[in-house]
Design a protein around this motif. Structure first.
Motif, PDB file in Angstrom:
ATOM      1  N   MET A  12      36.847  31.836   9.126  1.00  0.00           N
ATOM      2  CA  MET A  12      37.338  32.879   8.953  1.00  0.00           C
ATOM      3  C   MET A  12      37.068  33.883  10.251  1.00  0.00           C
ATOM      4  O   MET A  12      36.078  33.826  10.693  1.00  0.00           O
ATOM      5  CB  MET A  12      36.932  33.625   7.778  1.00  0.00           C
ATOM      6  CG  MET A  12      37.503  32.963   6.371  1.00  0.00           C
ATOM      7  SD  MET A  12      37.260  34.045   5.005  1.00  0.00           S
ATOM      8  CE  MET A  12      38.508  35.218   5.255  1.00  0.00           C
ATOM      9  N   THR A  13      38.093  34.803  10.531  1.00  0.00           N
ATOM     10  CA  THR A  13      38.061  36.036  11.388  1.00  0.00           C
ATOM     11  C   THR A  13      38.892  37.039  11.017  1.00  0.00           C
ATOM     12  O   THR A  13      39.329  37.297   9.667  1.00  0.00           O
ATOM     13  CB  THR A  13      38.328  35.196  12.819  1.00  0.00           C
ATOM     14  OG1 THR A  13      38.144  36.509  13.811  1.00  0.00           O
ATOM     15  CG2 THR A  13      39.702  34.751  12.691  1.00  0.00           C
ATOM     16  N   GLN A  14      38.976  37.973  11.769  1.00  0.00           N
ATOM     17  CA  GLN A  14      39.885  39.045  11.471  1.00  0.00           C
ATOM     18  C   GLN A  14      41.102  38.995  12.522  1.00  0.00           C
ATOM     19  O   GLN A  14      40.720  39.066  13.851  1.00  0.00           O
ATOM     20  CB  GLN A  14      39.314  40.440  11.302  1.00  0.00           C
ATOM     21  CG  GLN A  14      38.585  40.911  12.309  1.00  0.00           C
ATOM     22  CD  GLN A  14      37.671  42.163  12.096  1.00  0.00           C
ATOM     23  OE1 GLN A  14      37.827  42.581  10.939  1.00  0.00           O
ATOM     24  NE2 GLN A  14      37.082  42.671  13.184  1.00  0.00           N
ATOM     25  N   LEU A  15      42.253  39.743  12.372  1.00  0.00           N
ATOM     26  CA  LEU A  15      43.331  40.322  13.466  1.00  0.00           C
ATOM     27  C   LEU A  15      43.616  41.700  13.147  1.00  0.00           C
ATOM     28  O   LEU A  15      43.555  42.263  12.003  1.00  0.00           O
ATOM     29  CB  LEU A  15      44.336  39.202  13.331  1.00  0.00           C
ATOM     30  CG  LEU A  15      44.245  37.733  13.511  1.00  0.00           C
ATOM     31  CD1 LEU A  15      45.308  37.046  13.234  1.00  0.00           C
ATOM     32  CD2 LEU A  15      43.810  37.348  14.982  1.00  0.00           C
ATOM     33  N   PHE A  16      44.070  42.007  14.453  1.00  0.00           N
ATOM     34  CA  PHE A  16      44.625  43.397  14.216  1.00  0.00           C
ATOM     35  C   PHE A  16      46.026  43.377  14.529  1.00  0.00           C
ATOM     36  O   PHE A  16      46.519  42.879  15.607  1.00  0.00           O
ATOM     37  CB  PHE A  16      43.679  44.350  15.575  1.00  0.00           C
ATOM     38  CG  PHE A  16      42.307  44.676  15.184  1.00  0.00           C
ATOM     39  CD1 PHE A  16      41.760  45.657  14.555  1.00  0.00           C
ATOM     40  CD2 PHE A  16      41.360  43.591  15.742  1.00  0.00           C
ATOM     41  CE1 PHE A  16      40.657  45.875  14.371  1.00  0.00           C
ATOM     42  CE2 PHE A  16      40.007  43.707  15.425  1.00  0.00           C
ATOM     43  CZ  PHE A  16      39.489  44.901  14.831  1.00  0.00           C
ATOM     44  N   ILE A  17      46.719  44.117  13.633  1.00  0.00           N
ATOM     45  CA  ILE A  17      48.022  44.123  13.459  1.00  0.00           C
ATOM     46  C   ILE A  17      48.618  45.375  14.357  1.00  0.00           C
ATOM     47  O   ILE A  17      47.629  46.102  14.826  1.00  0.00           O
ATOM     48  CB  ILE A  17      48.795  44.184  12.227  1.00  0.00           C
ATOM     49  CG1 ILE A  17      48.204  45.452  11.490  1.00  0.00           C
ATOM     50  CG2 ILE A  17      48.457  42.846  11.577  1.00  0.00           C
ATOM     51  CD1 ILE A  17      48.753  45.264   9.836  1.00  0.00           C
ATOM     52  N   THR A  18      49.818  45.536  14.619  1.00  0.00           N
ATOM     53  CA  THR A  18      50.453  46.655  15.425  1.00  0.00           C
ATOM     54  C   THR A  18      50.300  47.967  14.637  1.00  0.00           C
ATOM     55  O   THR A  18      50.133  48.894  15.607  1.00  0.00           O
ATOM     56  CB  THR A  18      52.014  46.415  15.561  1.00  0.00           C
ATOM     57  OG1 THR A  18      52.704  46.260  14.179  1.00  0.00           O
ATOM     58  CG2 THR A  18      52.201  45.069  16.240  1.00  0.00           C
ATOM     59  N   LYS A  19      49.733  48.023  13.630  1.00  0.00           N
ATOM     60  CA  LYS A  19      49.662  49.267  12.782  1.00  0.00           C
ATOM     61  C   LYS A  19      48.221  49.738  13.028  1.00  0.00           C
ATOM     62  O   LYS A  19      47.841  50.840  12.614  1.00  0.00           O
ATOM     63  CB  LYS A  19      50.049  49.337  11.374  1.00  0.00           C
ATOM     64  CG  LYS A  19      51.417  48.980  11.095  1.00  0.00           C
ATOM     65  CD  LYS A  19      51.706  49.005   9.568  1.00  0.00           C
ATOM     66  CE  LYS A  19      53.144  48.746   9.318  1.00  0.00           C
ATOM     67  NZ  LYS A  19      53.269  48.670   7.850  1.00  0.00           N
ATOM     68  N   GLY A  20      47.388  48.811  13.518  1.00  0.00           N
ATOM     69  CA  GLY A  20      45.912  49.233  14.064  1.00  0.00           C
ATOM     70  C   GLY A  20      44.928  48.644  12.703  1.00  0.00           C
ATOM     71  O   GLY A  20      43.943  49.018  12.606  1.00  0.00           O
ATOM     72  N   LEU A  21      45.591  48.092  11.775  1.00  0.00           N
ATOM     73  CA  LEU A  21      44.722  47.561  10.595  1.00  0.00           C
ATOM     74  C   LEU A  21      44.381  46.187  10.979  1.00  0.00           C
ATOM     75  O   LEU A  21      44.737  45.418  11.665  1.00  0.00           O
ATOM     76  CB  LEU A  21      45.746  47.479   9.496  1.00  0.00           C
ATOM     77  CG  LEU A  21      46.302  48.865   8.862  1.00  0.00           C
ATOM     78  CD1 LEU A  21      47.313  48.520   7.657  1.00  0.00           C
ATOM     79  CD2 LEU A  21      45.185  49.971   8.502  1.00  0.00           C
ATOM     80  N   ALA A  22      42.942  45.988  10.694  1.00  0.00           N
ATOM     81  CA  ALA A  22      42.302  44.684  10.547  1.00  0.00           C
ATOM     82  C   ALA A  22      42.434  43.911   9.300  1.00  0.00           C
ATOM     83  O   ALA A  22      42.175  44.282   8.247  1.00  0.00           O
ATOM     84  CB  ALA A  22      40.793  44.907  11.132  1.00  0.00           C
ATOM     85  N   ILE A  23      42.995  42.740   9.448  1.00  0.00           N
ATOM     86  CA  ILE A  23      43.277  41.774   8.085  1.00  0.00           C
ATOM     87  C   ILE A  23      42.522  40.603   8.305  1.00  0.00           C
ATOM     88  O   ILE A  23      42.325  40.229   9.350  1.00  0.00           O
ATOM     89  CB  ILE A  23      44.790  41.565   7.943  1.00  0.00           C
ATOM     90  CG1 ILE A  23      45.327  40.620   9.107  1.00  0.00           C
ATOM     91  CG2 ILE A  23      45.743  42.787   7.926  1.00  0.00           C
ATOM     92  CD1 ILE A  23      46.724  40.428   9.113  1.00  0.00           C
ATOM     93  N   PRO A  24      41.946  40.306   7.125  1.00  0.00           N
ATOM     94  CA  PRO A  24      40.996  38.995   7.432  1.00  0.00           C
ATOM     95  C   PRO A  24      41.885  37.796   7.178  1.00  0.00           C
ATOM     96  O   PRO A  24      42.797  37.721   6.446  1.00  0.00           O
ATOM     97  CB  PRO A  24      40.133  39.111   5.899  1.00  0.00           C
ATOM     98  CG  PRO A  24      41.206  40.093   4.849  1.00  0.00           C
ATOM     99  CD  PRO A  24      41.724  41.004   5.838  1.00  0.00           C
ATOM    100  N   VAL A  25      41.565  36.708   7.911  1.00  0.00           N
ATOM    101  CA  VAL A  25      42.417  35.518   8.246  1.00  0.00           C
ATOM    102  C   VAL A  25      41.498  34.385   8.317  1.00  0.00           C
ATOM    103  O   VAL A  25      40.383  34.655   8.299  1.00  0.00           O
ATOM    104  CB  VAL A  25      43.384  35.790   9.281  1.00  0.00           C
ATOM    105  CG1 VAL A  25      44.407  36.728   9.069  1.00  0.00           C
ATOM    106  CG2 VAL A  25      42.571  35.723  10.761  1.00  0.00           C
ATOM    107  N   THR A  26      42.289  33.391   7.964  1.00  0.00           N
ATOM    108  CA  THR A  26      41.431  31.937   7.748  1.00  0.00           C
ATOM    109  C   THR A  26      42.091  31.023   8.768  1.00  0.00           C
ATOM    110  O   THR A  26      43.499  31.063   8.831  1.00  0.00           O
ATOM    111  CB  THR A  26      41.504  31.202   6.115  1.00  0.00           C
ATOM    112  OG1 THR A  26      40.702  32.189   5.476  1.00  0.00           O
ATOM    113  CG2 THR A  26      40.484  30.185   6.375  1.00  0.00           C
ATOM    114  N   LEU A  27      41.335  30.391   9.679  1.00  0.00           N
ATOM    115  CA  LEU A  27      41.981  29.373  10.569  1.00  0.00           C
ATOM    116  C   LEU A  27      41.815  28.035  10.138  1.00  0.00           C
ATOM    117  O   LEU A  27      40.897  27.536   9.558  1.00  0.00           O
ATOM    118  CB  LEU A  27      41.105  29.459  11.890  1.00  0.00           C
ATOM    119  CG  LEU A  27      40.943  30.988  12.663  1.00  0.00           C
ATOM    120  CD1 LEU A  27      40.106  30.816  13.991  1.00  0.00           C
ATOM    121  CD2 LEU A  27      42.405  31.287  12.803  1.00  0.00           C
TER     122      LEU A  27
END
Length: 204
Positions: A12-27
């Motif tokens: 797992m890690t996190q990504l930053f979307i265009t709105k500036g929010l960090a969302i948790p994601v799984t690879l």
């Protein structure tokens, strides 16, 4: 259209979307899956796919003959599912990430992490008893209902026992990003199991 893809959990890690929010994601590492068997039924079609090419010495003679019949390499993991569209897949077809798209909703099944032997409070979310000095019921399970009638404990009673290590399915997971070159799928949220766990992606 129903498609099942087999892969492996990376972490797992996190990504930053265009709105500036960090969302948790799984690879997820999606290996090349091949169709190993197709059987036409009256109402649906049985499709069997294989994942992770392995040494034939690790398989039984019947499994080796099953792959040799269709001139296919030996796969370690097999998964069979129902497909309502007849003639969509043939033996030898390769299923890759091209069958998925970004922002698509999928379901993922895997074996959850084993927690070992756990008490009823941790396993079934029981409430504890009073923590005062005179109380002798802090973390006990309480009555299990075995009186004169019925004189036994009914099967399925919530008690202490093995926790986790069960097949778990999480539905309505969003595909955030797809890396076609490295065969990596990035999804939003978590996936059952630990790193290296085999996962099954179901696209309905």
């Amino acid at each position: 259209m129903s498609i099942v893809i087999i892969g492996q959990k990376i972490g797992m890690t996190q990504l930053f979307i265009t709105k500036g929010l960090a969302i948790p994601v799984t690879l997820l590492k999606i290996g090349t899956c091949a169709v190993t068997h197709v059987q036409e039924m009256e109402e649906y079609t049985k499709v069997q796919i294989g994942y992770n090419v392995t040494n034939p010495n690790k398989l039984s003679k019947s499994m080796i003959g099953h792959f040799a019949k269709n001139n296919l390499p030996c796969f370690r993991y097999l998964k069979e599912y129902k497909n309502k569209n007849s003639g969509q897949f043939n033996v030898g077809d390769i299923i890759t990430l091209k069958h998925l798209q970004e922002n698509e909703i999928v379901s993922i099944s895997a074996v959850s992490s084993g927690k070992g032997f756990s008490g009823c409070h941790k396993r079934h979310k029981f409430s504890r008893g009073p923590m005062s000095h005179g109380s002798k019921n802090h973390r006990k399970p309480g009555s299990i209902g075995a009186g004169t009638t019925p004189g036994r404990v009914f099967p399925g009673k919530k008690m202490a026992g093995r926790m986790g290590n069960n097949k778990t399915t999480i539905k309505n997971i969003k595909v955030v990003k797809i890396d076609q070159e490295n065969n990596i799928l990035i999804i939003k949220g978590s996936v059952p199991g630990k790193k290296g766990n085999i996962i099954y992606i179901n696209k309905s």
